[in-house]
Design a protein around this motif. Structure first.
Motif, short mmCIF file in Angstrom:
data_model
loop_
_atom_site.label_atom_id
_atom_site.label_comp_id
_atom_site.label_asym_id
_atom_site.label_seq_id
_atom_site.Cartn_x
_atom_site.Cartn_y
_atom_site.Cartn_z
N MET A 140 2.37 5.50 75.93
CA MET A 140 3.25 4.61 75.16
C MET A 140 3.43 5.14 73.73
O MET A 140 4.54 5.17 73.20
CB MET A 140 2.66 3.20 75.10
N LEU A 141 2.33 5.57 73.12
CA LEU A 141 2.41 6.09 71.75
C LEU A 141 3.23 7.37 71.70
O LEU A 141 4.06 7.56 70.79
CB LEU A 141 1.01 6.35 71.21
N ALA A 142 3.03 8.26 72.67
CA ALA A 142 3.80 9.49 72.71
C ALA A 142 5.27 9.20 72.92
O ALA A 142 6.14 9.81 72.28
CB ALA A 142 3.27 10.40 73.82
N GLY A 143 5.57 8.25 73.81
CA GLY A 143 6.96 7.87 74.03
C GLY A 143 7.60 7.26 72.80
O GLY A 143 8.77 7.54 72.48
N MET A 144 6.84 6.43 72.08
CA MET A 144 7.36 5.84 70.84
C MET A 144 7.69 6.92 69.82
O MET A 144 8.72 6.85 69.13
CB MET A 144 6.34 4.86 70.27
N ALA A 145 6.83 7.93 69.72
CA ALA A 145 7.08 9.01 68.77
C ALA A 145 8.33 9.79 69.17
O ALA A 145 9.16 10.14 68.31
CB ALA A 145 5.87 9.95 68.70
N CYS A 175 2.94 3.72 84.00
CA CYS A 175 3.02 3.44 82.57
C CYS A 175 4.32 3.94 81.96
O CYS A 175 4.83 3.37 80.99
CB CYS A 175 1.82 4.02 81.82
N TRP A 176 4.90 5.01 82.52
CA TRP A 176 6.16 5.52 81.99
C TRP A 176 7.32 4.59 82.33
O TRP A 176 8.26 4.44 81.55
CB TRP A 176 6.43 6.93 82.51
#
Length: 473
Positions: A140-145, A175-176
């Motif tokens: 989630m954090l990587a996707g937000m970035a 999760c993706w």
């Protein structure tokens, strides 16, 4: 609709549920506890002695499956006594309170540096990363970035209604799908084709356009344990940039493989050695060999993590930068991760993961030799393999095998593949540290013993049931 609903009736009305407690667990009155009947879906009216409360909970949990025999989960189910003692010592420490627990915070920083070095970050000493509750939060954090970087670079088009998209294989962890749903990103999924069960580099590049925030490559698919070709994905995106000017970053979901490939597949290029790889995540509680839940998210440099996503709080004392979906969480798992890094080192991790791979490969070969099954993978990447029944087997299917093994205590998942291979149903075996060669031999023997009964069936017993969906552990 509530996610959890209580069961009415058991604690209400004239017929209250009676619980019989072993009289030896009574304190002052051994017989009195035998007639206690605490409610299970509302708070009891008063307290009870600690041994009684413990035994009630303990006895009910006995009906859970044995985690060591769970071949579905990727999550660590065994650790050394010293590690569990450290976790017990740190269970009251709040990971977010770095000012109050500076040494725990320092251990987290060291773990990030160790992973940055392991994954060949340009400058491990200044690596940008954080611990999480697991790979799902890290993704989630990587996707937000990725989304924020795209939004900042395309502010006018985003305000004008352009919808960002994320390209990935249909085999990605759930999760993706959650990320795309929660953060309003279009999920562009590359389907499975034939005997290809994960992302195709060229197909991924063809789905990219000016609204693509990134491409996700999975290092170790949960469906069959195979690595996705990260280097080939990057090469396809390099060619796309040469043709169109589109510069699409890659995130590597290394939930499992990022703690296997560095030790067993050193010549396999997948990490920050590829300039297009922007970020990587892994699960410390999978092949990182720590009890749940801990994950890690790392970025190539601070440029890949927009500063506005990092919050700074000081009401706990001191100025603390934090990038997380959660706030308070225990520091025990981070401490256990650092312990495991110190305890094993590179050679120790190599030995543990090689043993798991050897057991997986040996078990896969043994199952293939039974003659009723066809292997899709052989456990030679992740220590994970998937197999299905041979085409001429008509008396039983994988769901029958899973059901019969459960009677022996083994939890082996059976599930159907996603589009466009819904016709394929498989069993999957995850070999972890703690799943020994002896347990592997026992599993193979149990499977061999139940086959005669399955072969005598006139048709699969599961034919009238709904097919199972995928396991995403």
């Amino acid at each position: 609709m509530a996610l959890h609903q209580g069961t009415l009736g058991t604690d209400h009305g004239p017929e209250r549920r009676r619980l019989s407690i072993n009289p030896f667990f009574g304190l002052a009155d051994p017989v009195g506890d035998m007639t206690s009947a605490p409610p299970t879906h509302r708070l009891p009216d008063g307290p009870m002695p600690p041994p009684t409360a413990y035994q009630l909970v303990h006895d009910e949990l006995m009906l859970d499956g044995n985690s060591r025999l769970n071949l579905a989960t990727f999550v660590t189910t065994w650790m050394e006594t010293q590690a569990t003692e450290l976790m017990a010592e740190c269970r009251d420490k709040n990971m977010i309170d770095k000012d109050e627990y500076p040494r725990t915070a320092e251990l987290e920083r060291r773990c990030v540096a160790m992973l940055a070095d392991l994954w060949h970050a340009p400058d491990p000493a200044t690596a940008v990363g954080c611990s999480t509750t697991g790979s799902s939060e890290a993704c989630m954090l990587a996707g937000m970035a990725l989304k924020r970087r795209w939004t900042n670079a395309n502010a006018d088009r985003y305000r004008g209604g352009a919808r960002p998209n994320l390209v990935m294989g249909v085999n990605v962890q759930v999760c993706w799908e959650k990320f795309c749903n929660f953060w309003e990103v279009e999920a562009r999924l590359v389907p499975m084709e034939g005997e290809r069960f994960h992302l195709d580099p060229q197909a991924a590049a063809e789905l990219c356009d000016e609204n693509t925030i990134g491409v996700v490559a999975v290092l170790g698919s949960t469906f069959d344990g195979s690595y996705e070709p990260v280097e080939e994905v990057c090469a396809a995106l390099d060619a796309l940039q040469e043709r169109t000017g589109l510069d699409i970053p890659v995130h590597v979901d290394g939930a499992s493989g990022a703690m296997v490939a560095p030790f067993l597949d050193e010549d396999f290029i997948w990490d920050f050695r590829l300039p297009r790889v922007s970020s990587i995540n892994t699960s410390g509680h999978k092949y990182g060999l720590v009890y749940p839940g801990v994950g890690w998210a790392l970025w190539r440099s601070s440029e890949e993590l927009p500063e506005e996503l990092v919050f700074r709080v000081n009401y706990l004392g001191g100025d603390m930068p934090t990038f997380a979906l959660n706030f308070s969480r225990p520091g025990a798992q981070v401490v256990a991760q650092y312990y495991t890094f110190l305890r094993l080192g590179r050679e120790g991790y190599r030995a543990v993961q090689q043993t798991a791979r050897d057991i997986a490969s040996g078990l896969a070969t043994g199952i293939e030799a039974l003659g009723d099954f066809r292997l899709l993978t052989r456990g030679d990447q992740l220590p994970v393999f998937a197999f299905t029944t041979e085409p001429d087997v008509t008396s039983f299917d994988v769901f029958d095998v899973s059901r019969r093994l459960r009677e022996k205590g083994w939890l082996m998942p059976a599930y159907t593949f996603p589009p466009k291979r819904e016709d394929l149903s498989v069993l999957r075996v995850v070999c972890r540290n703690g799943f020994s060669s002896d347990l592997s031999a026992l599993l193979l023997e149990d499977l061999r013993m139940l086959l005669p009964d399955l072969r005598r069936q006139s048709h699969p017993a599961s034919a009238e049931r709904e097919p199972a969906t995928s396991f995403h552990h």
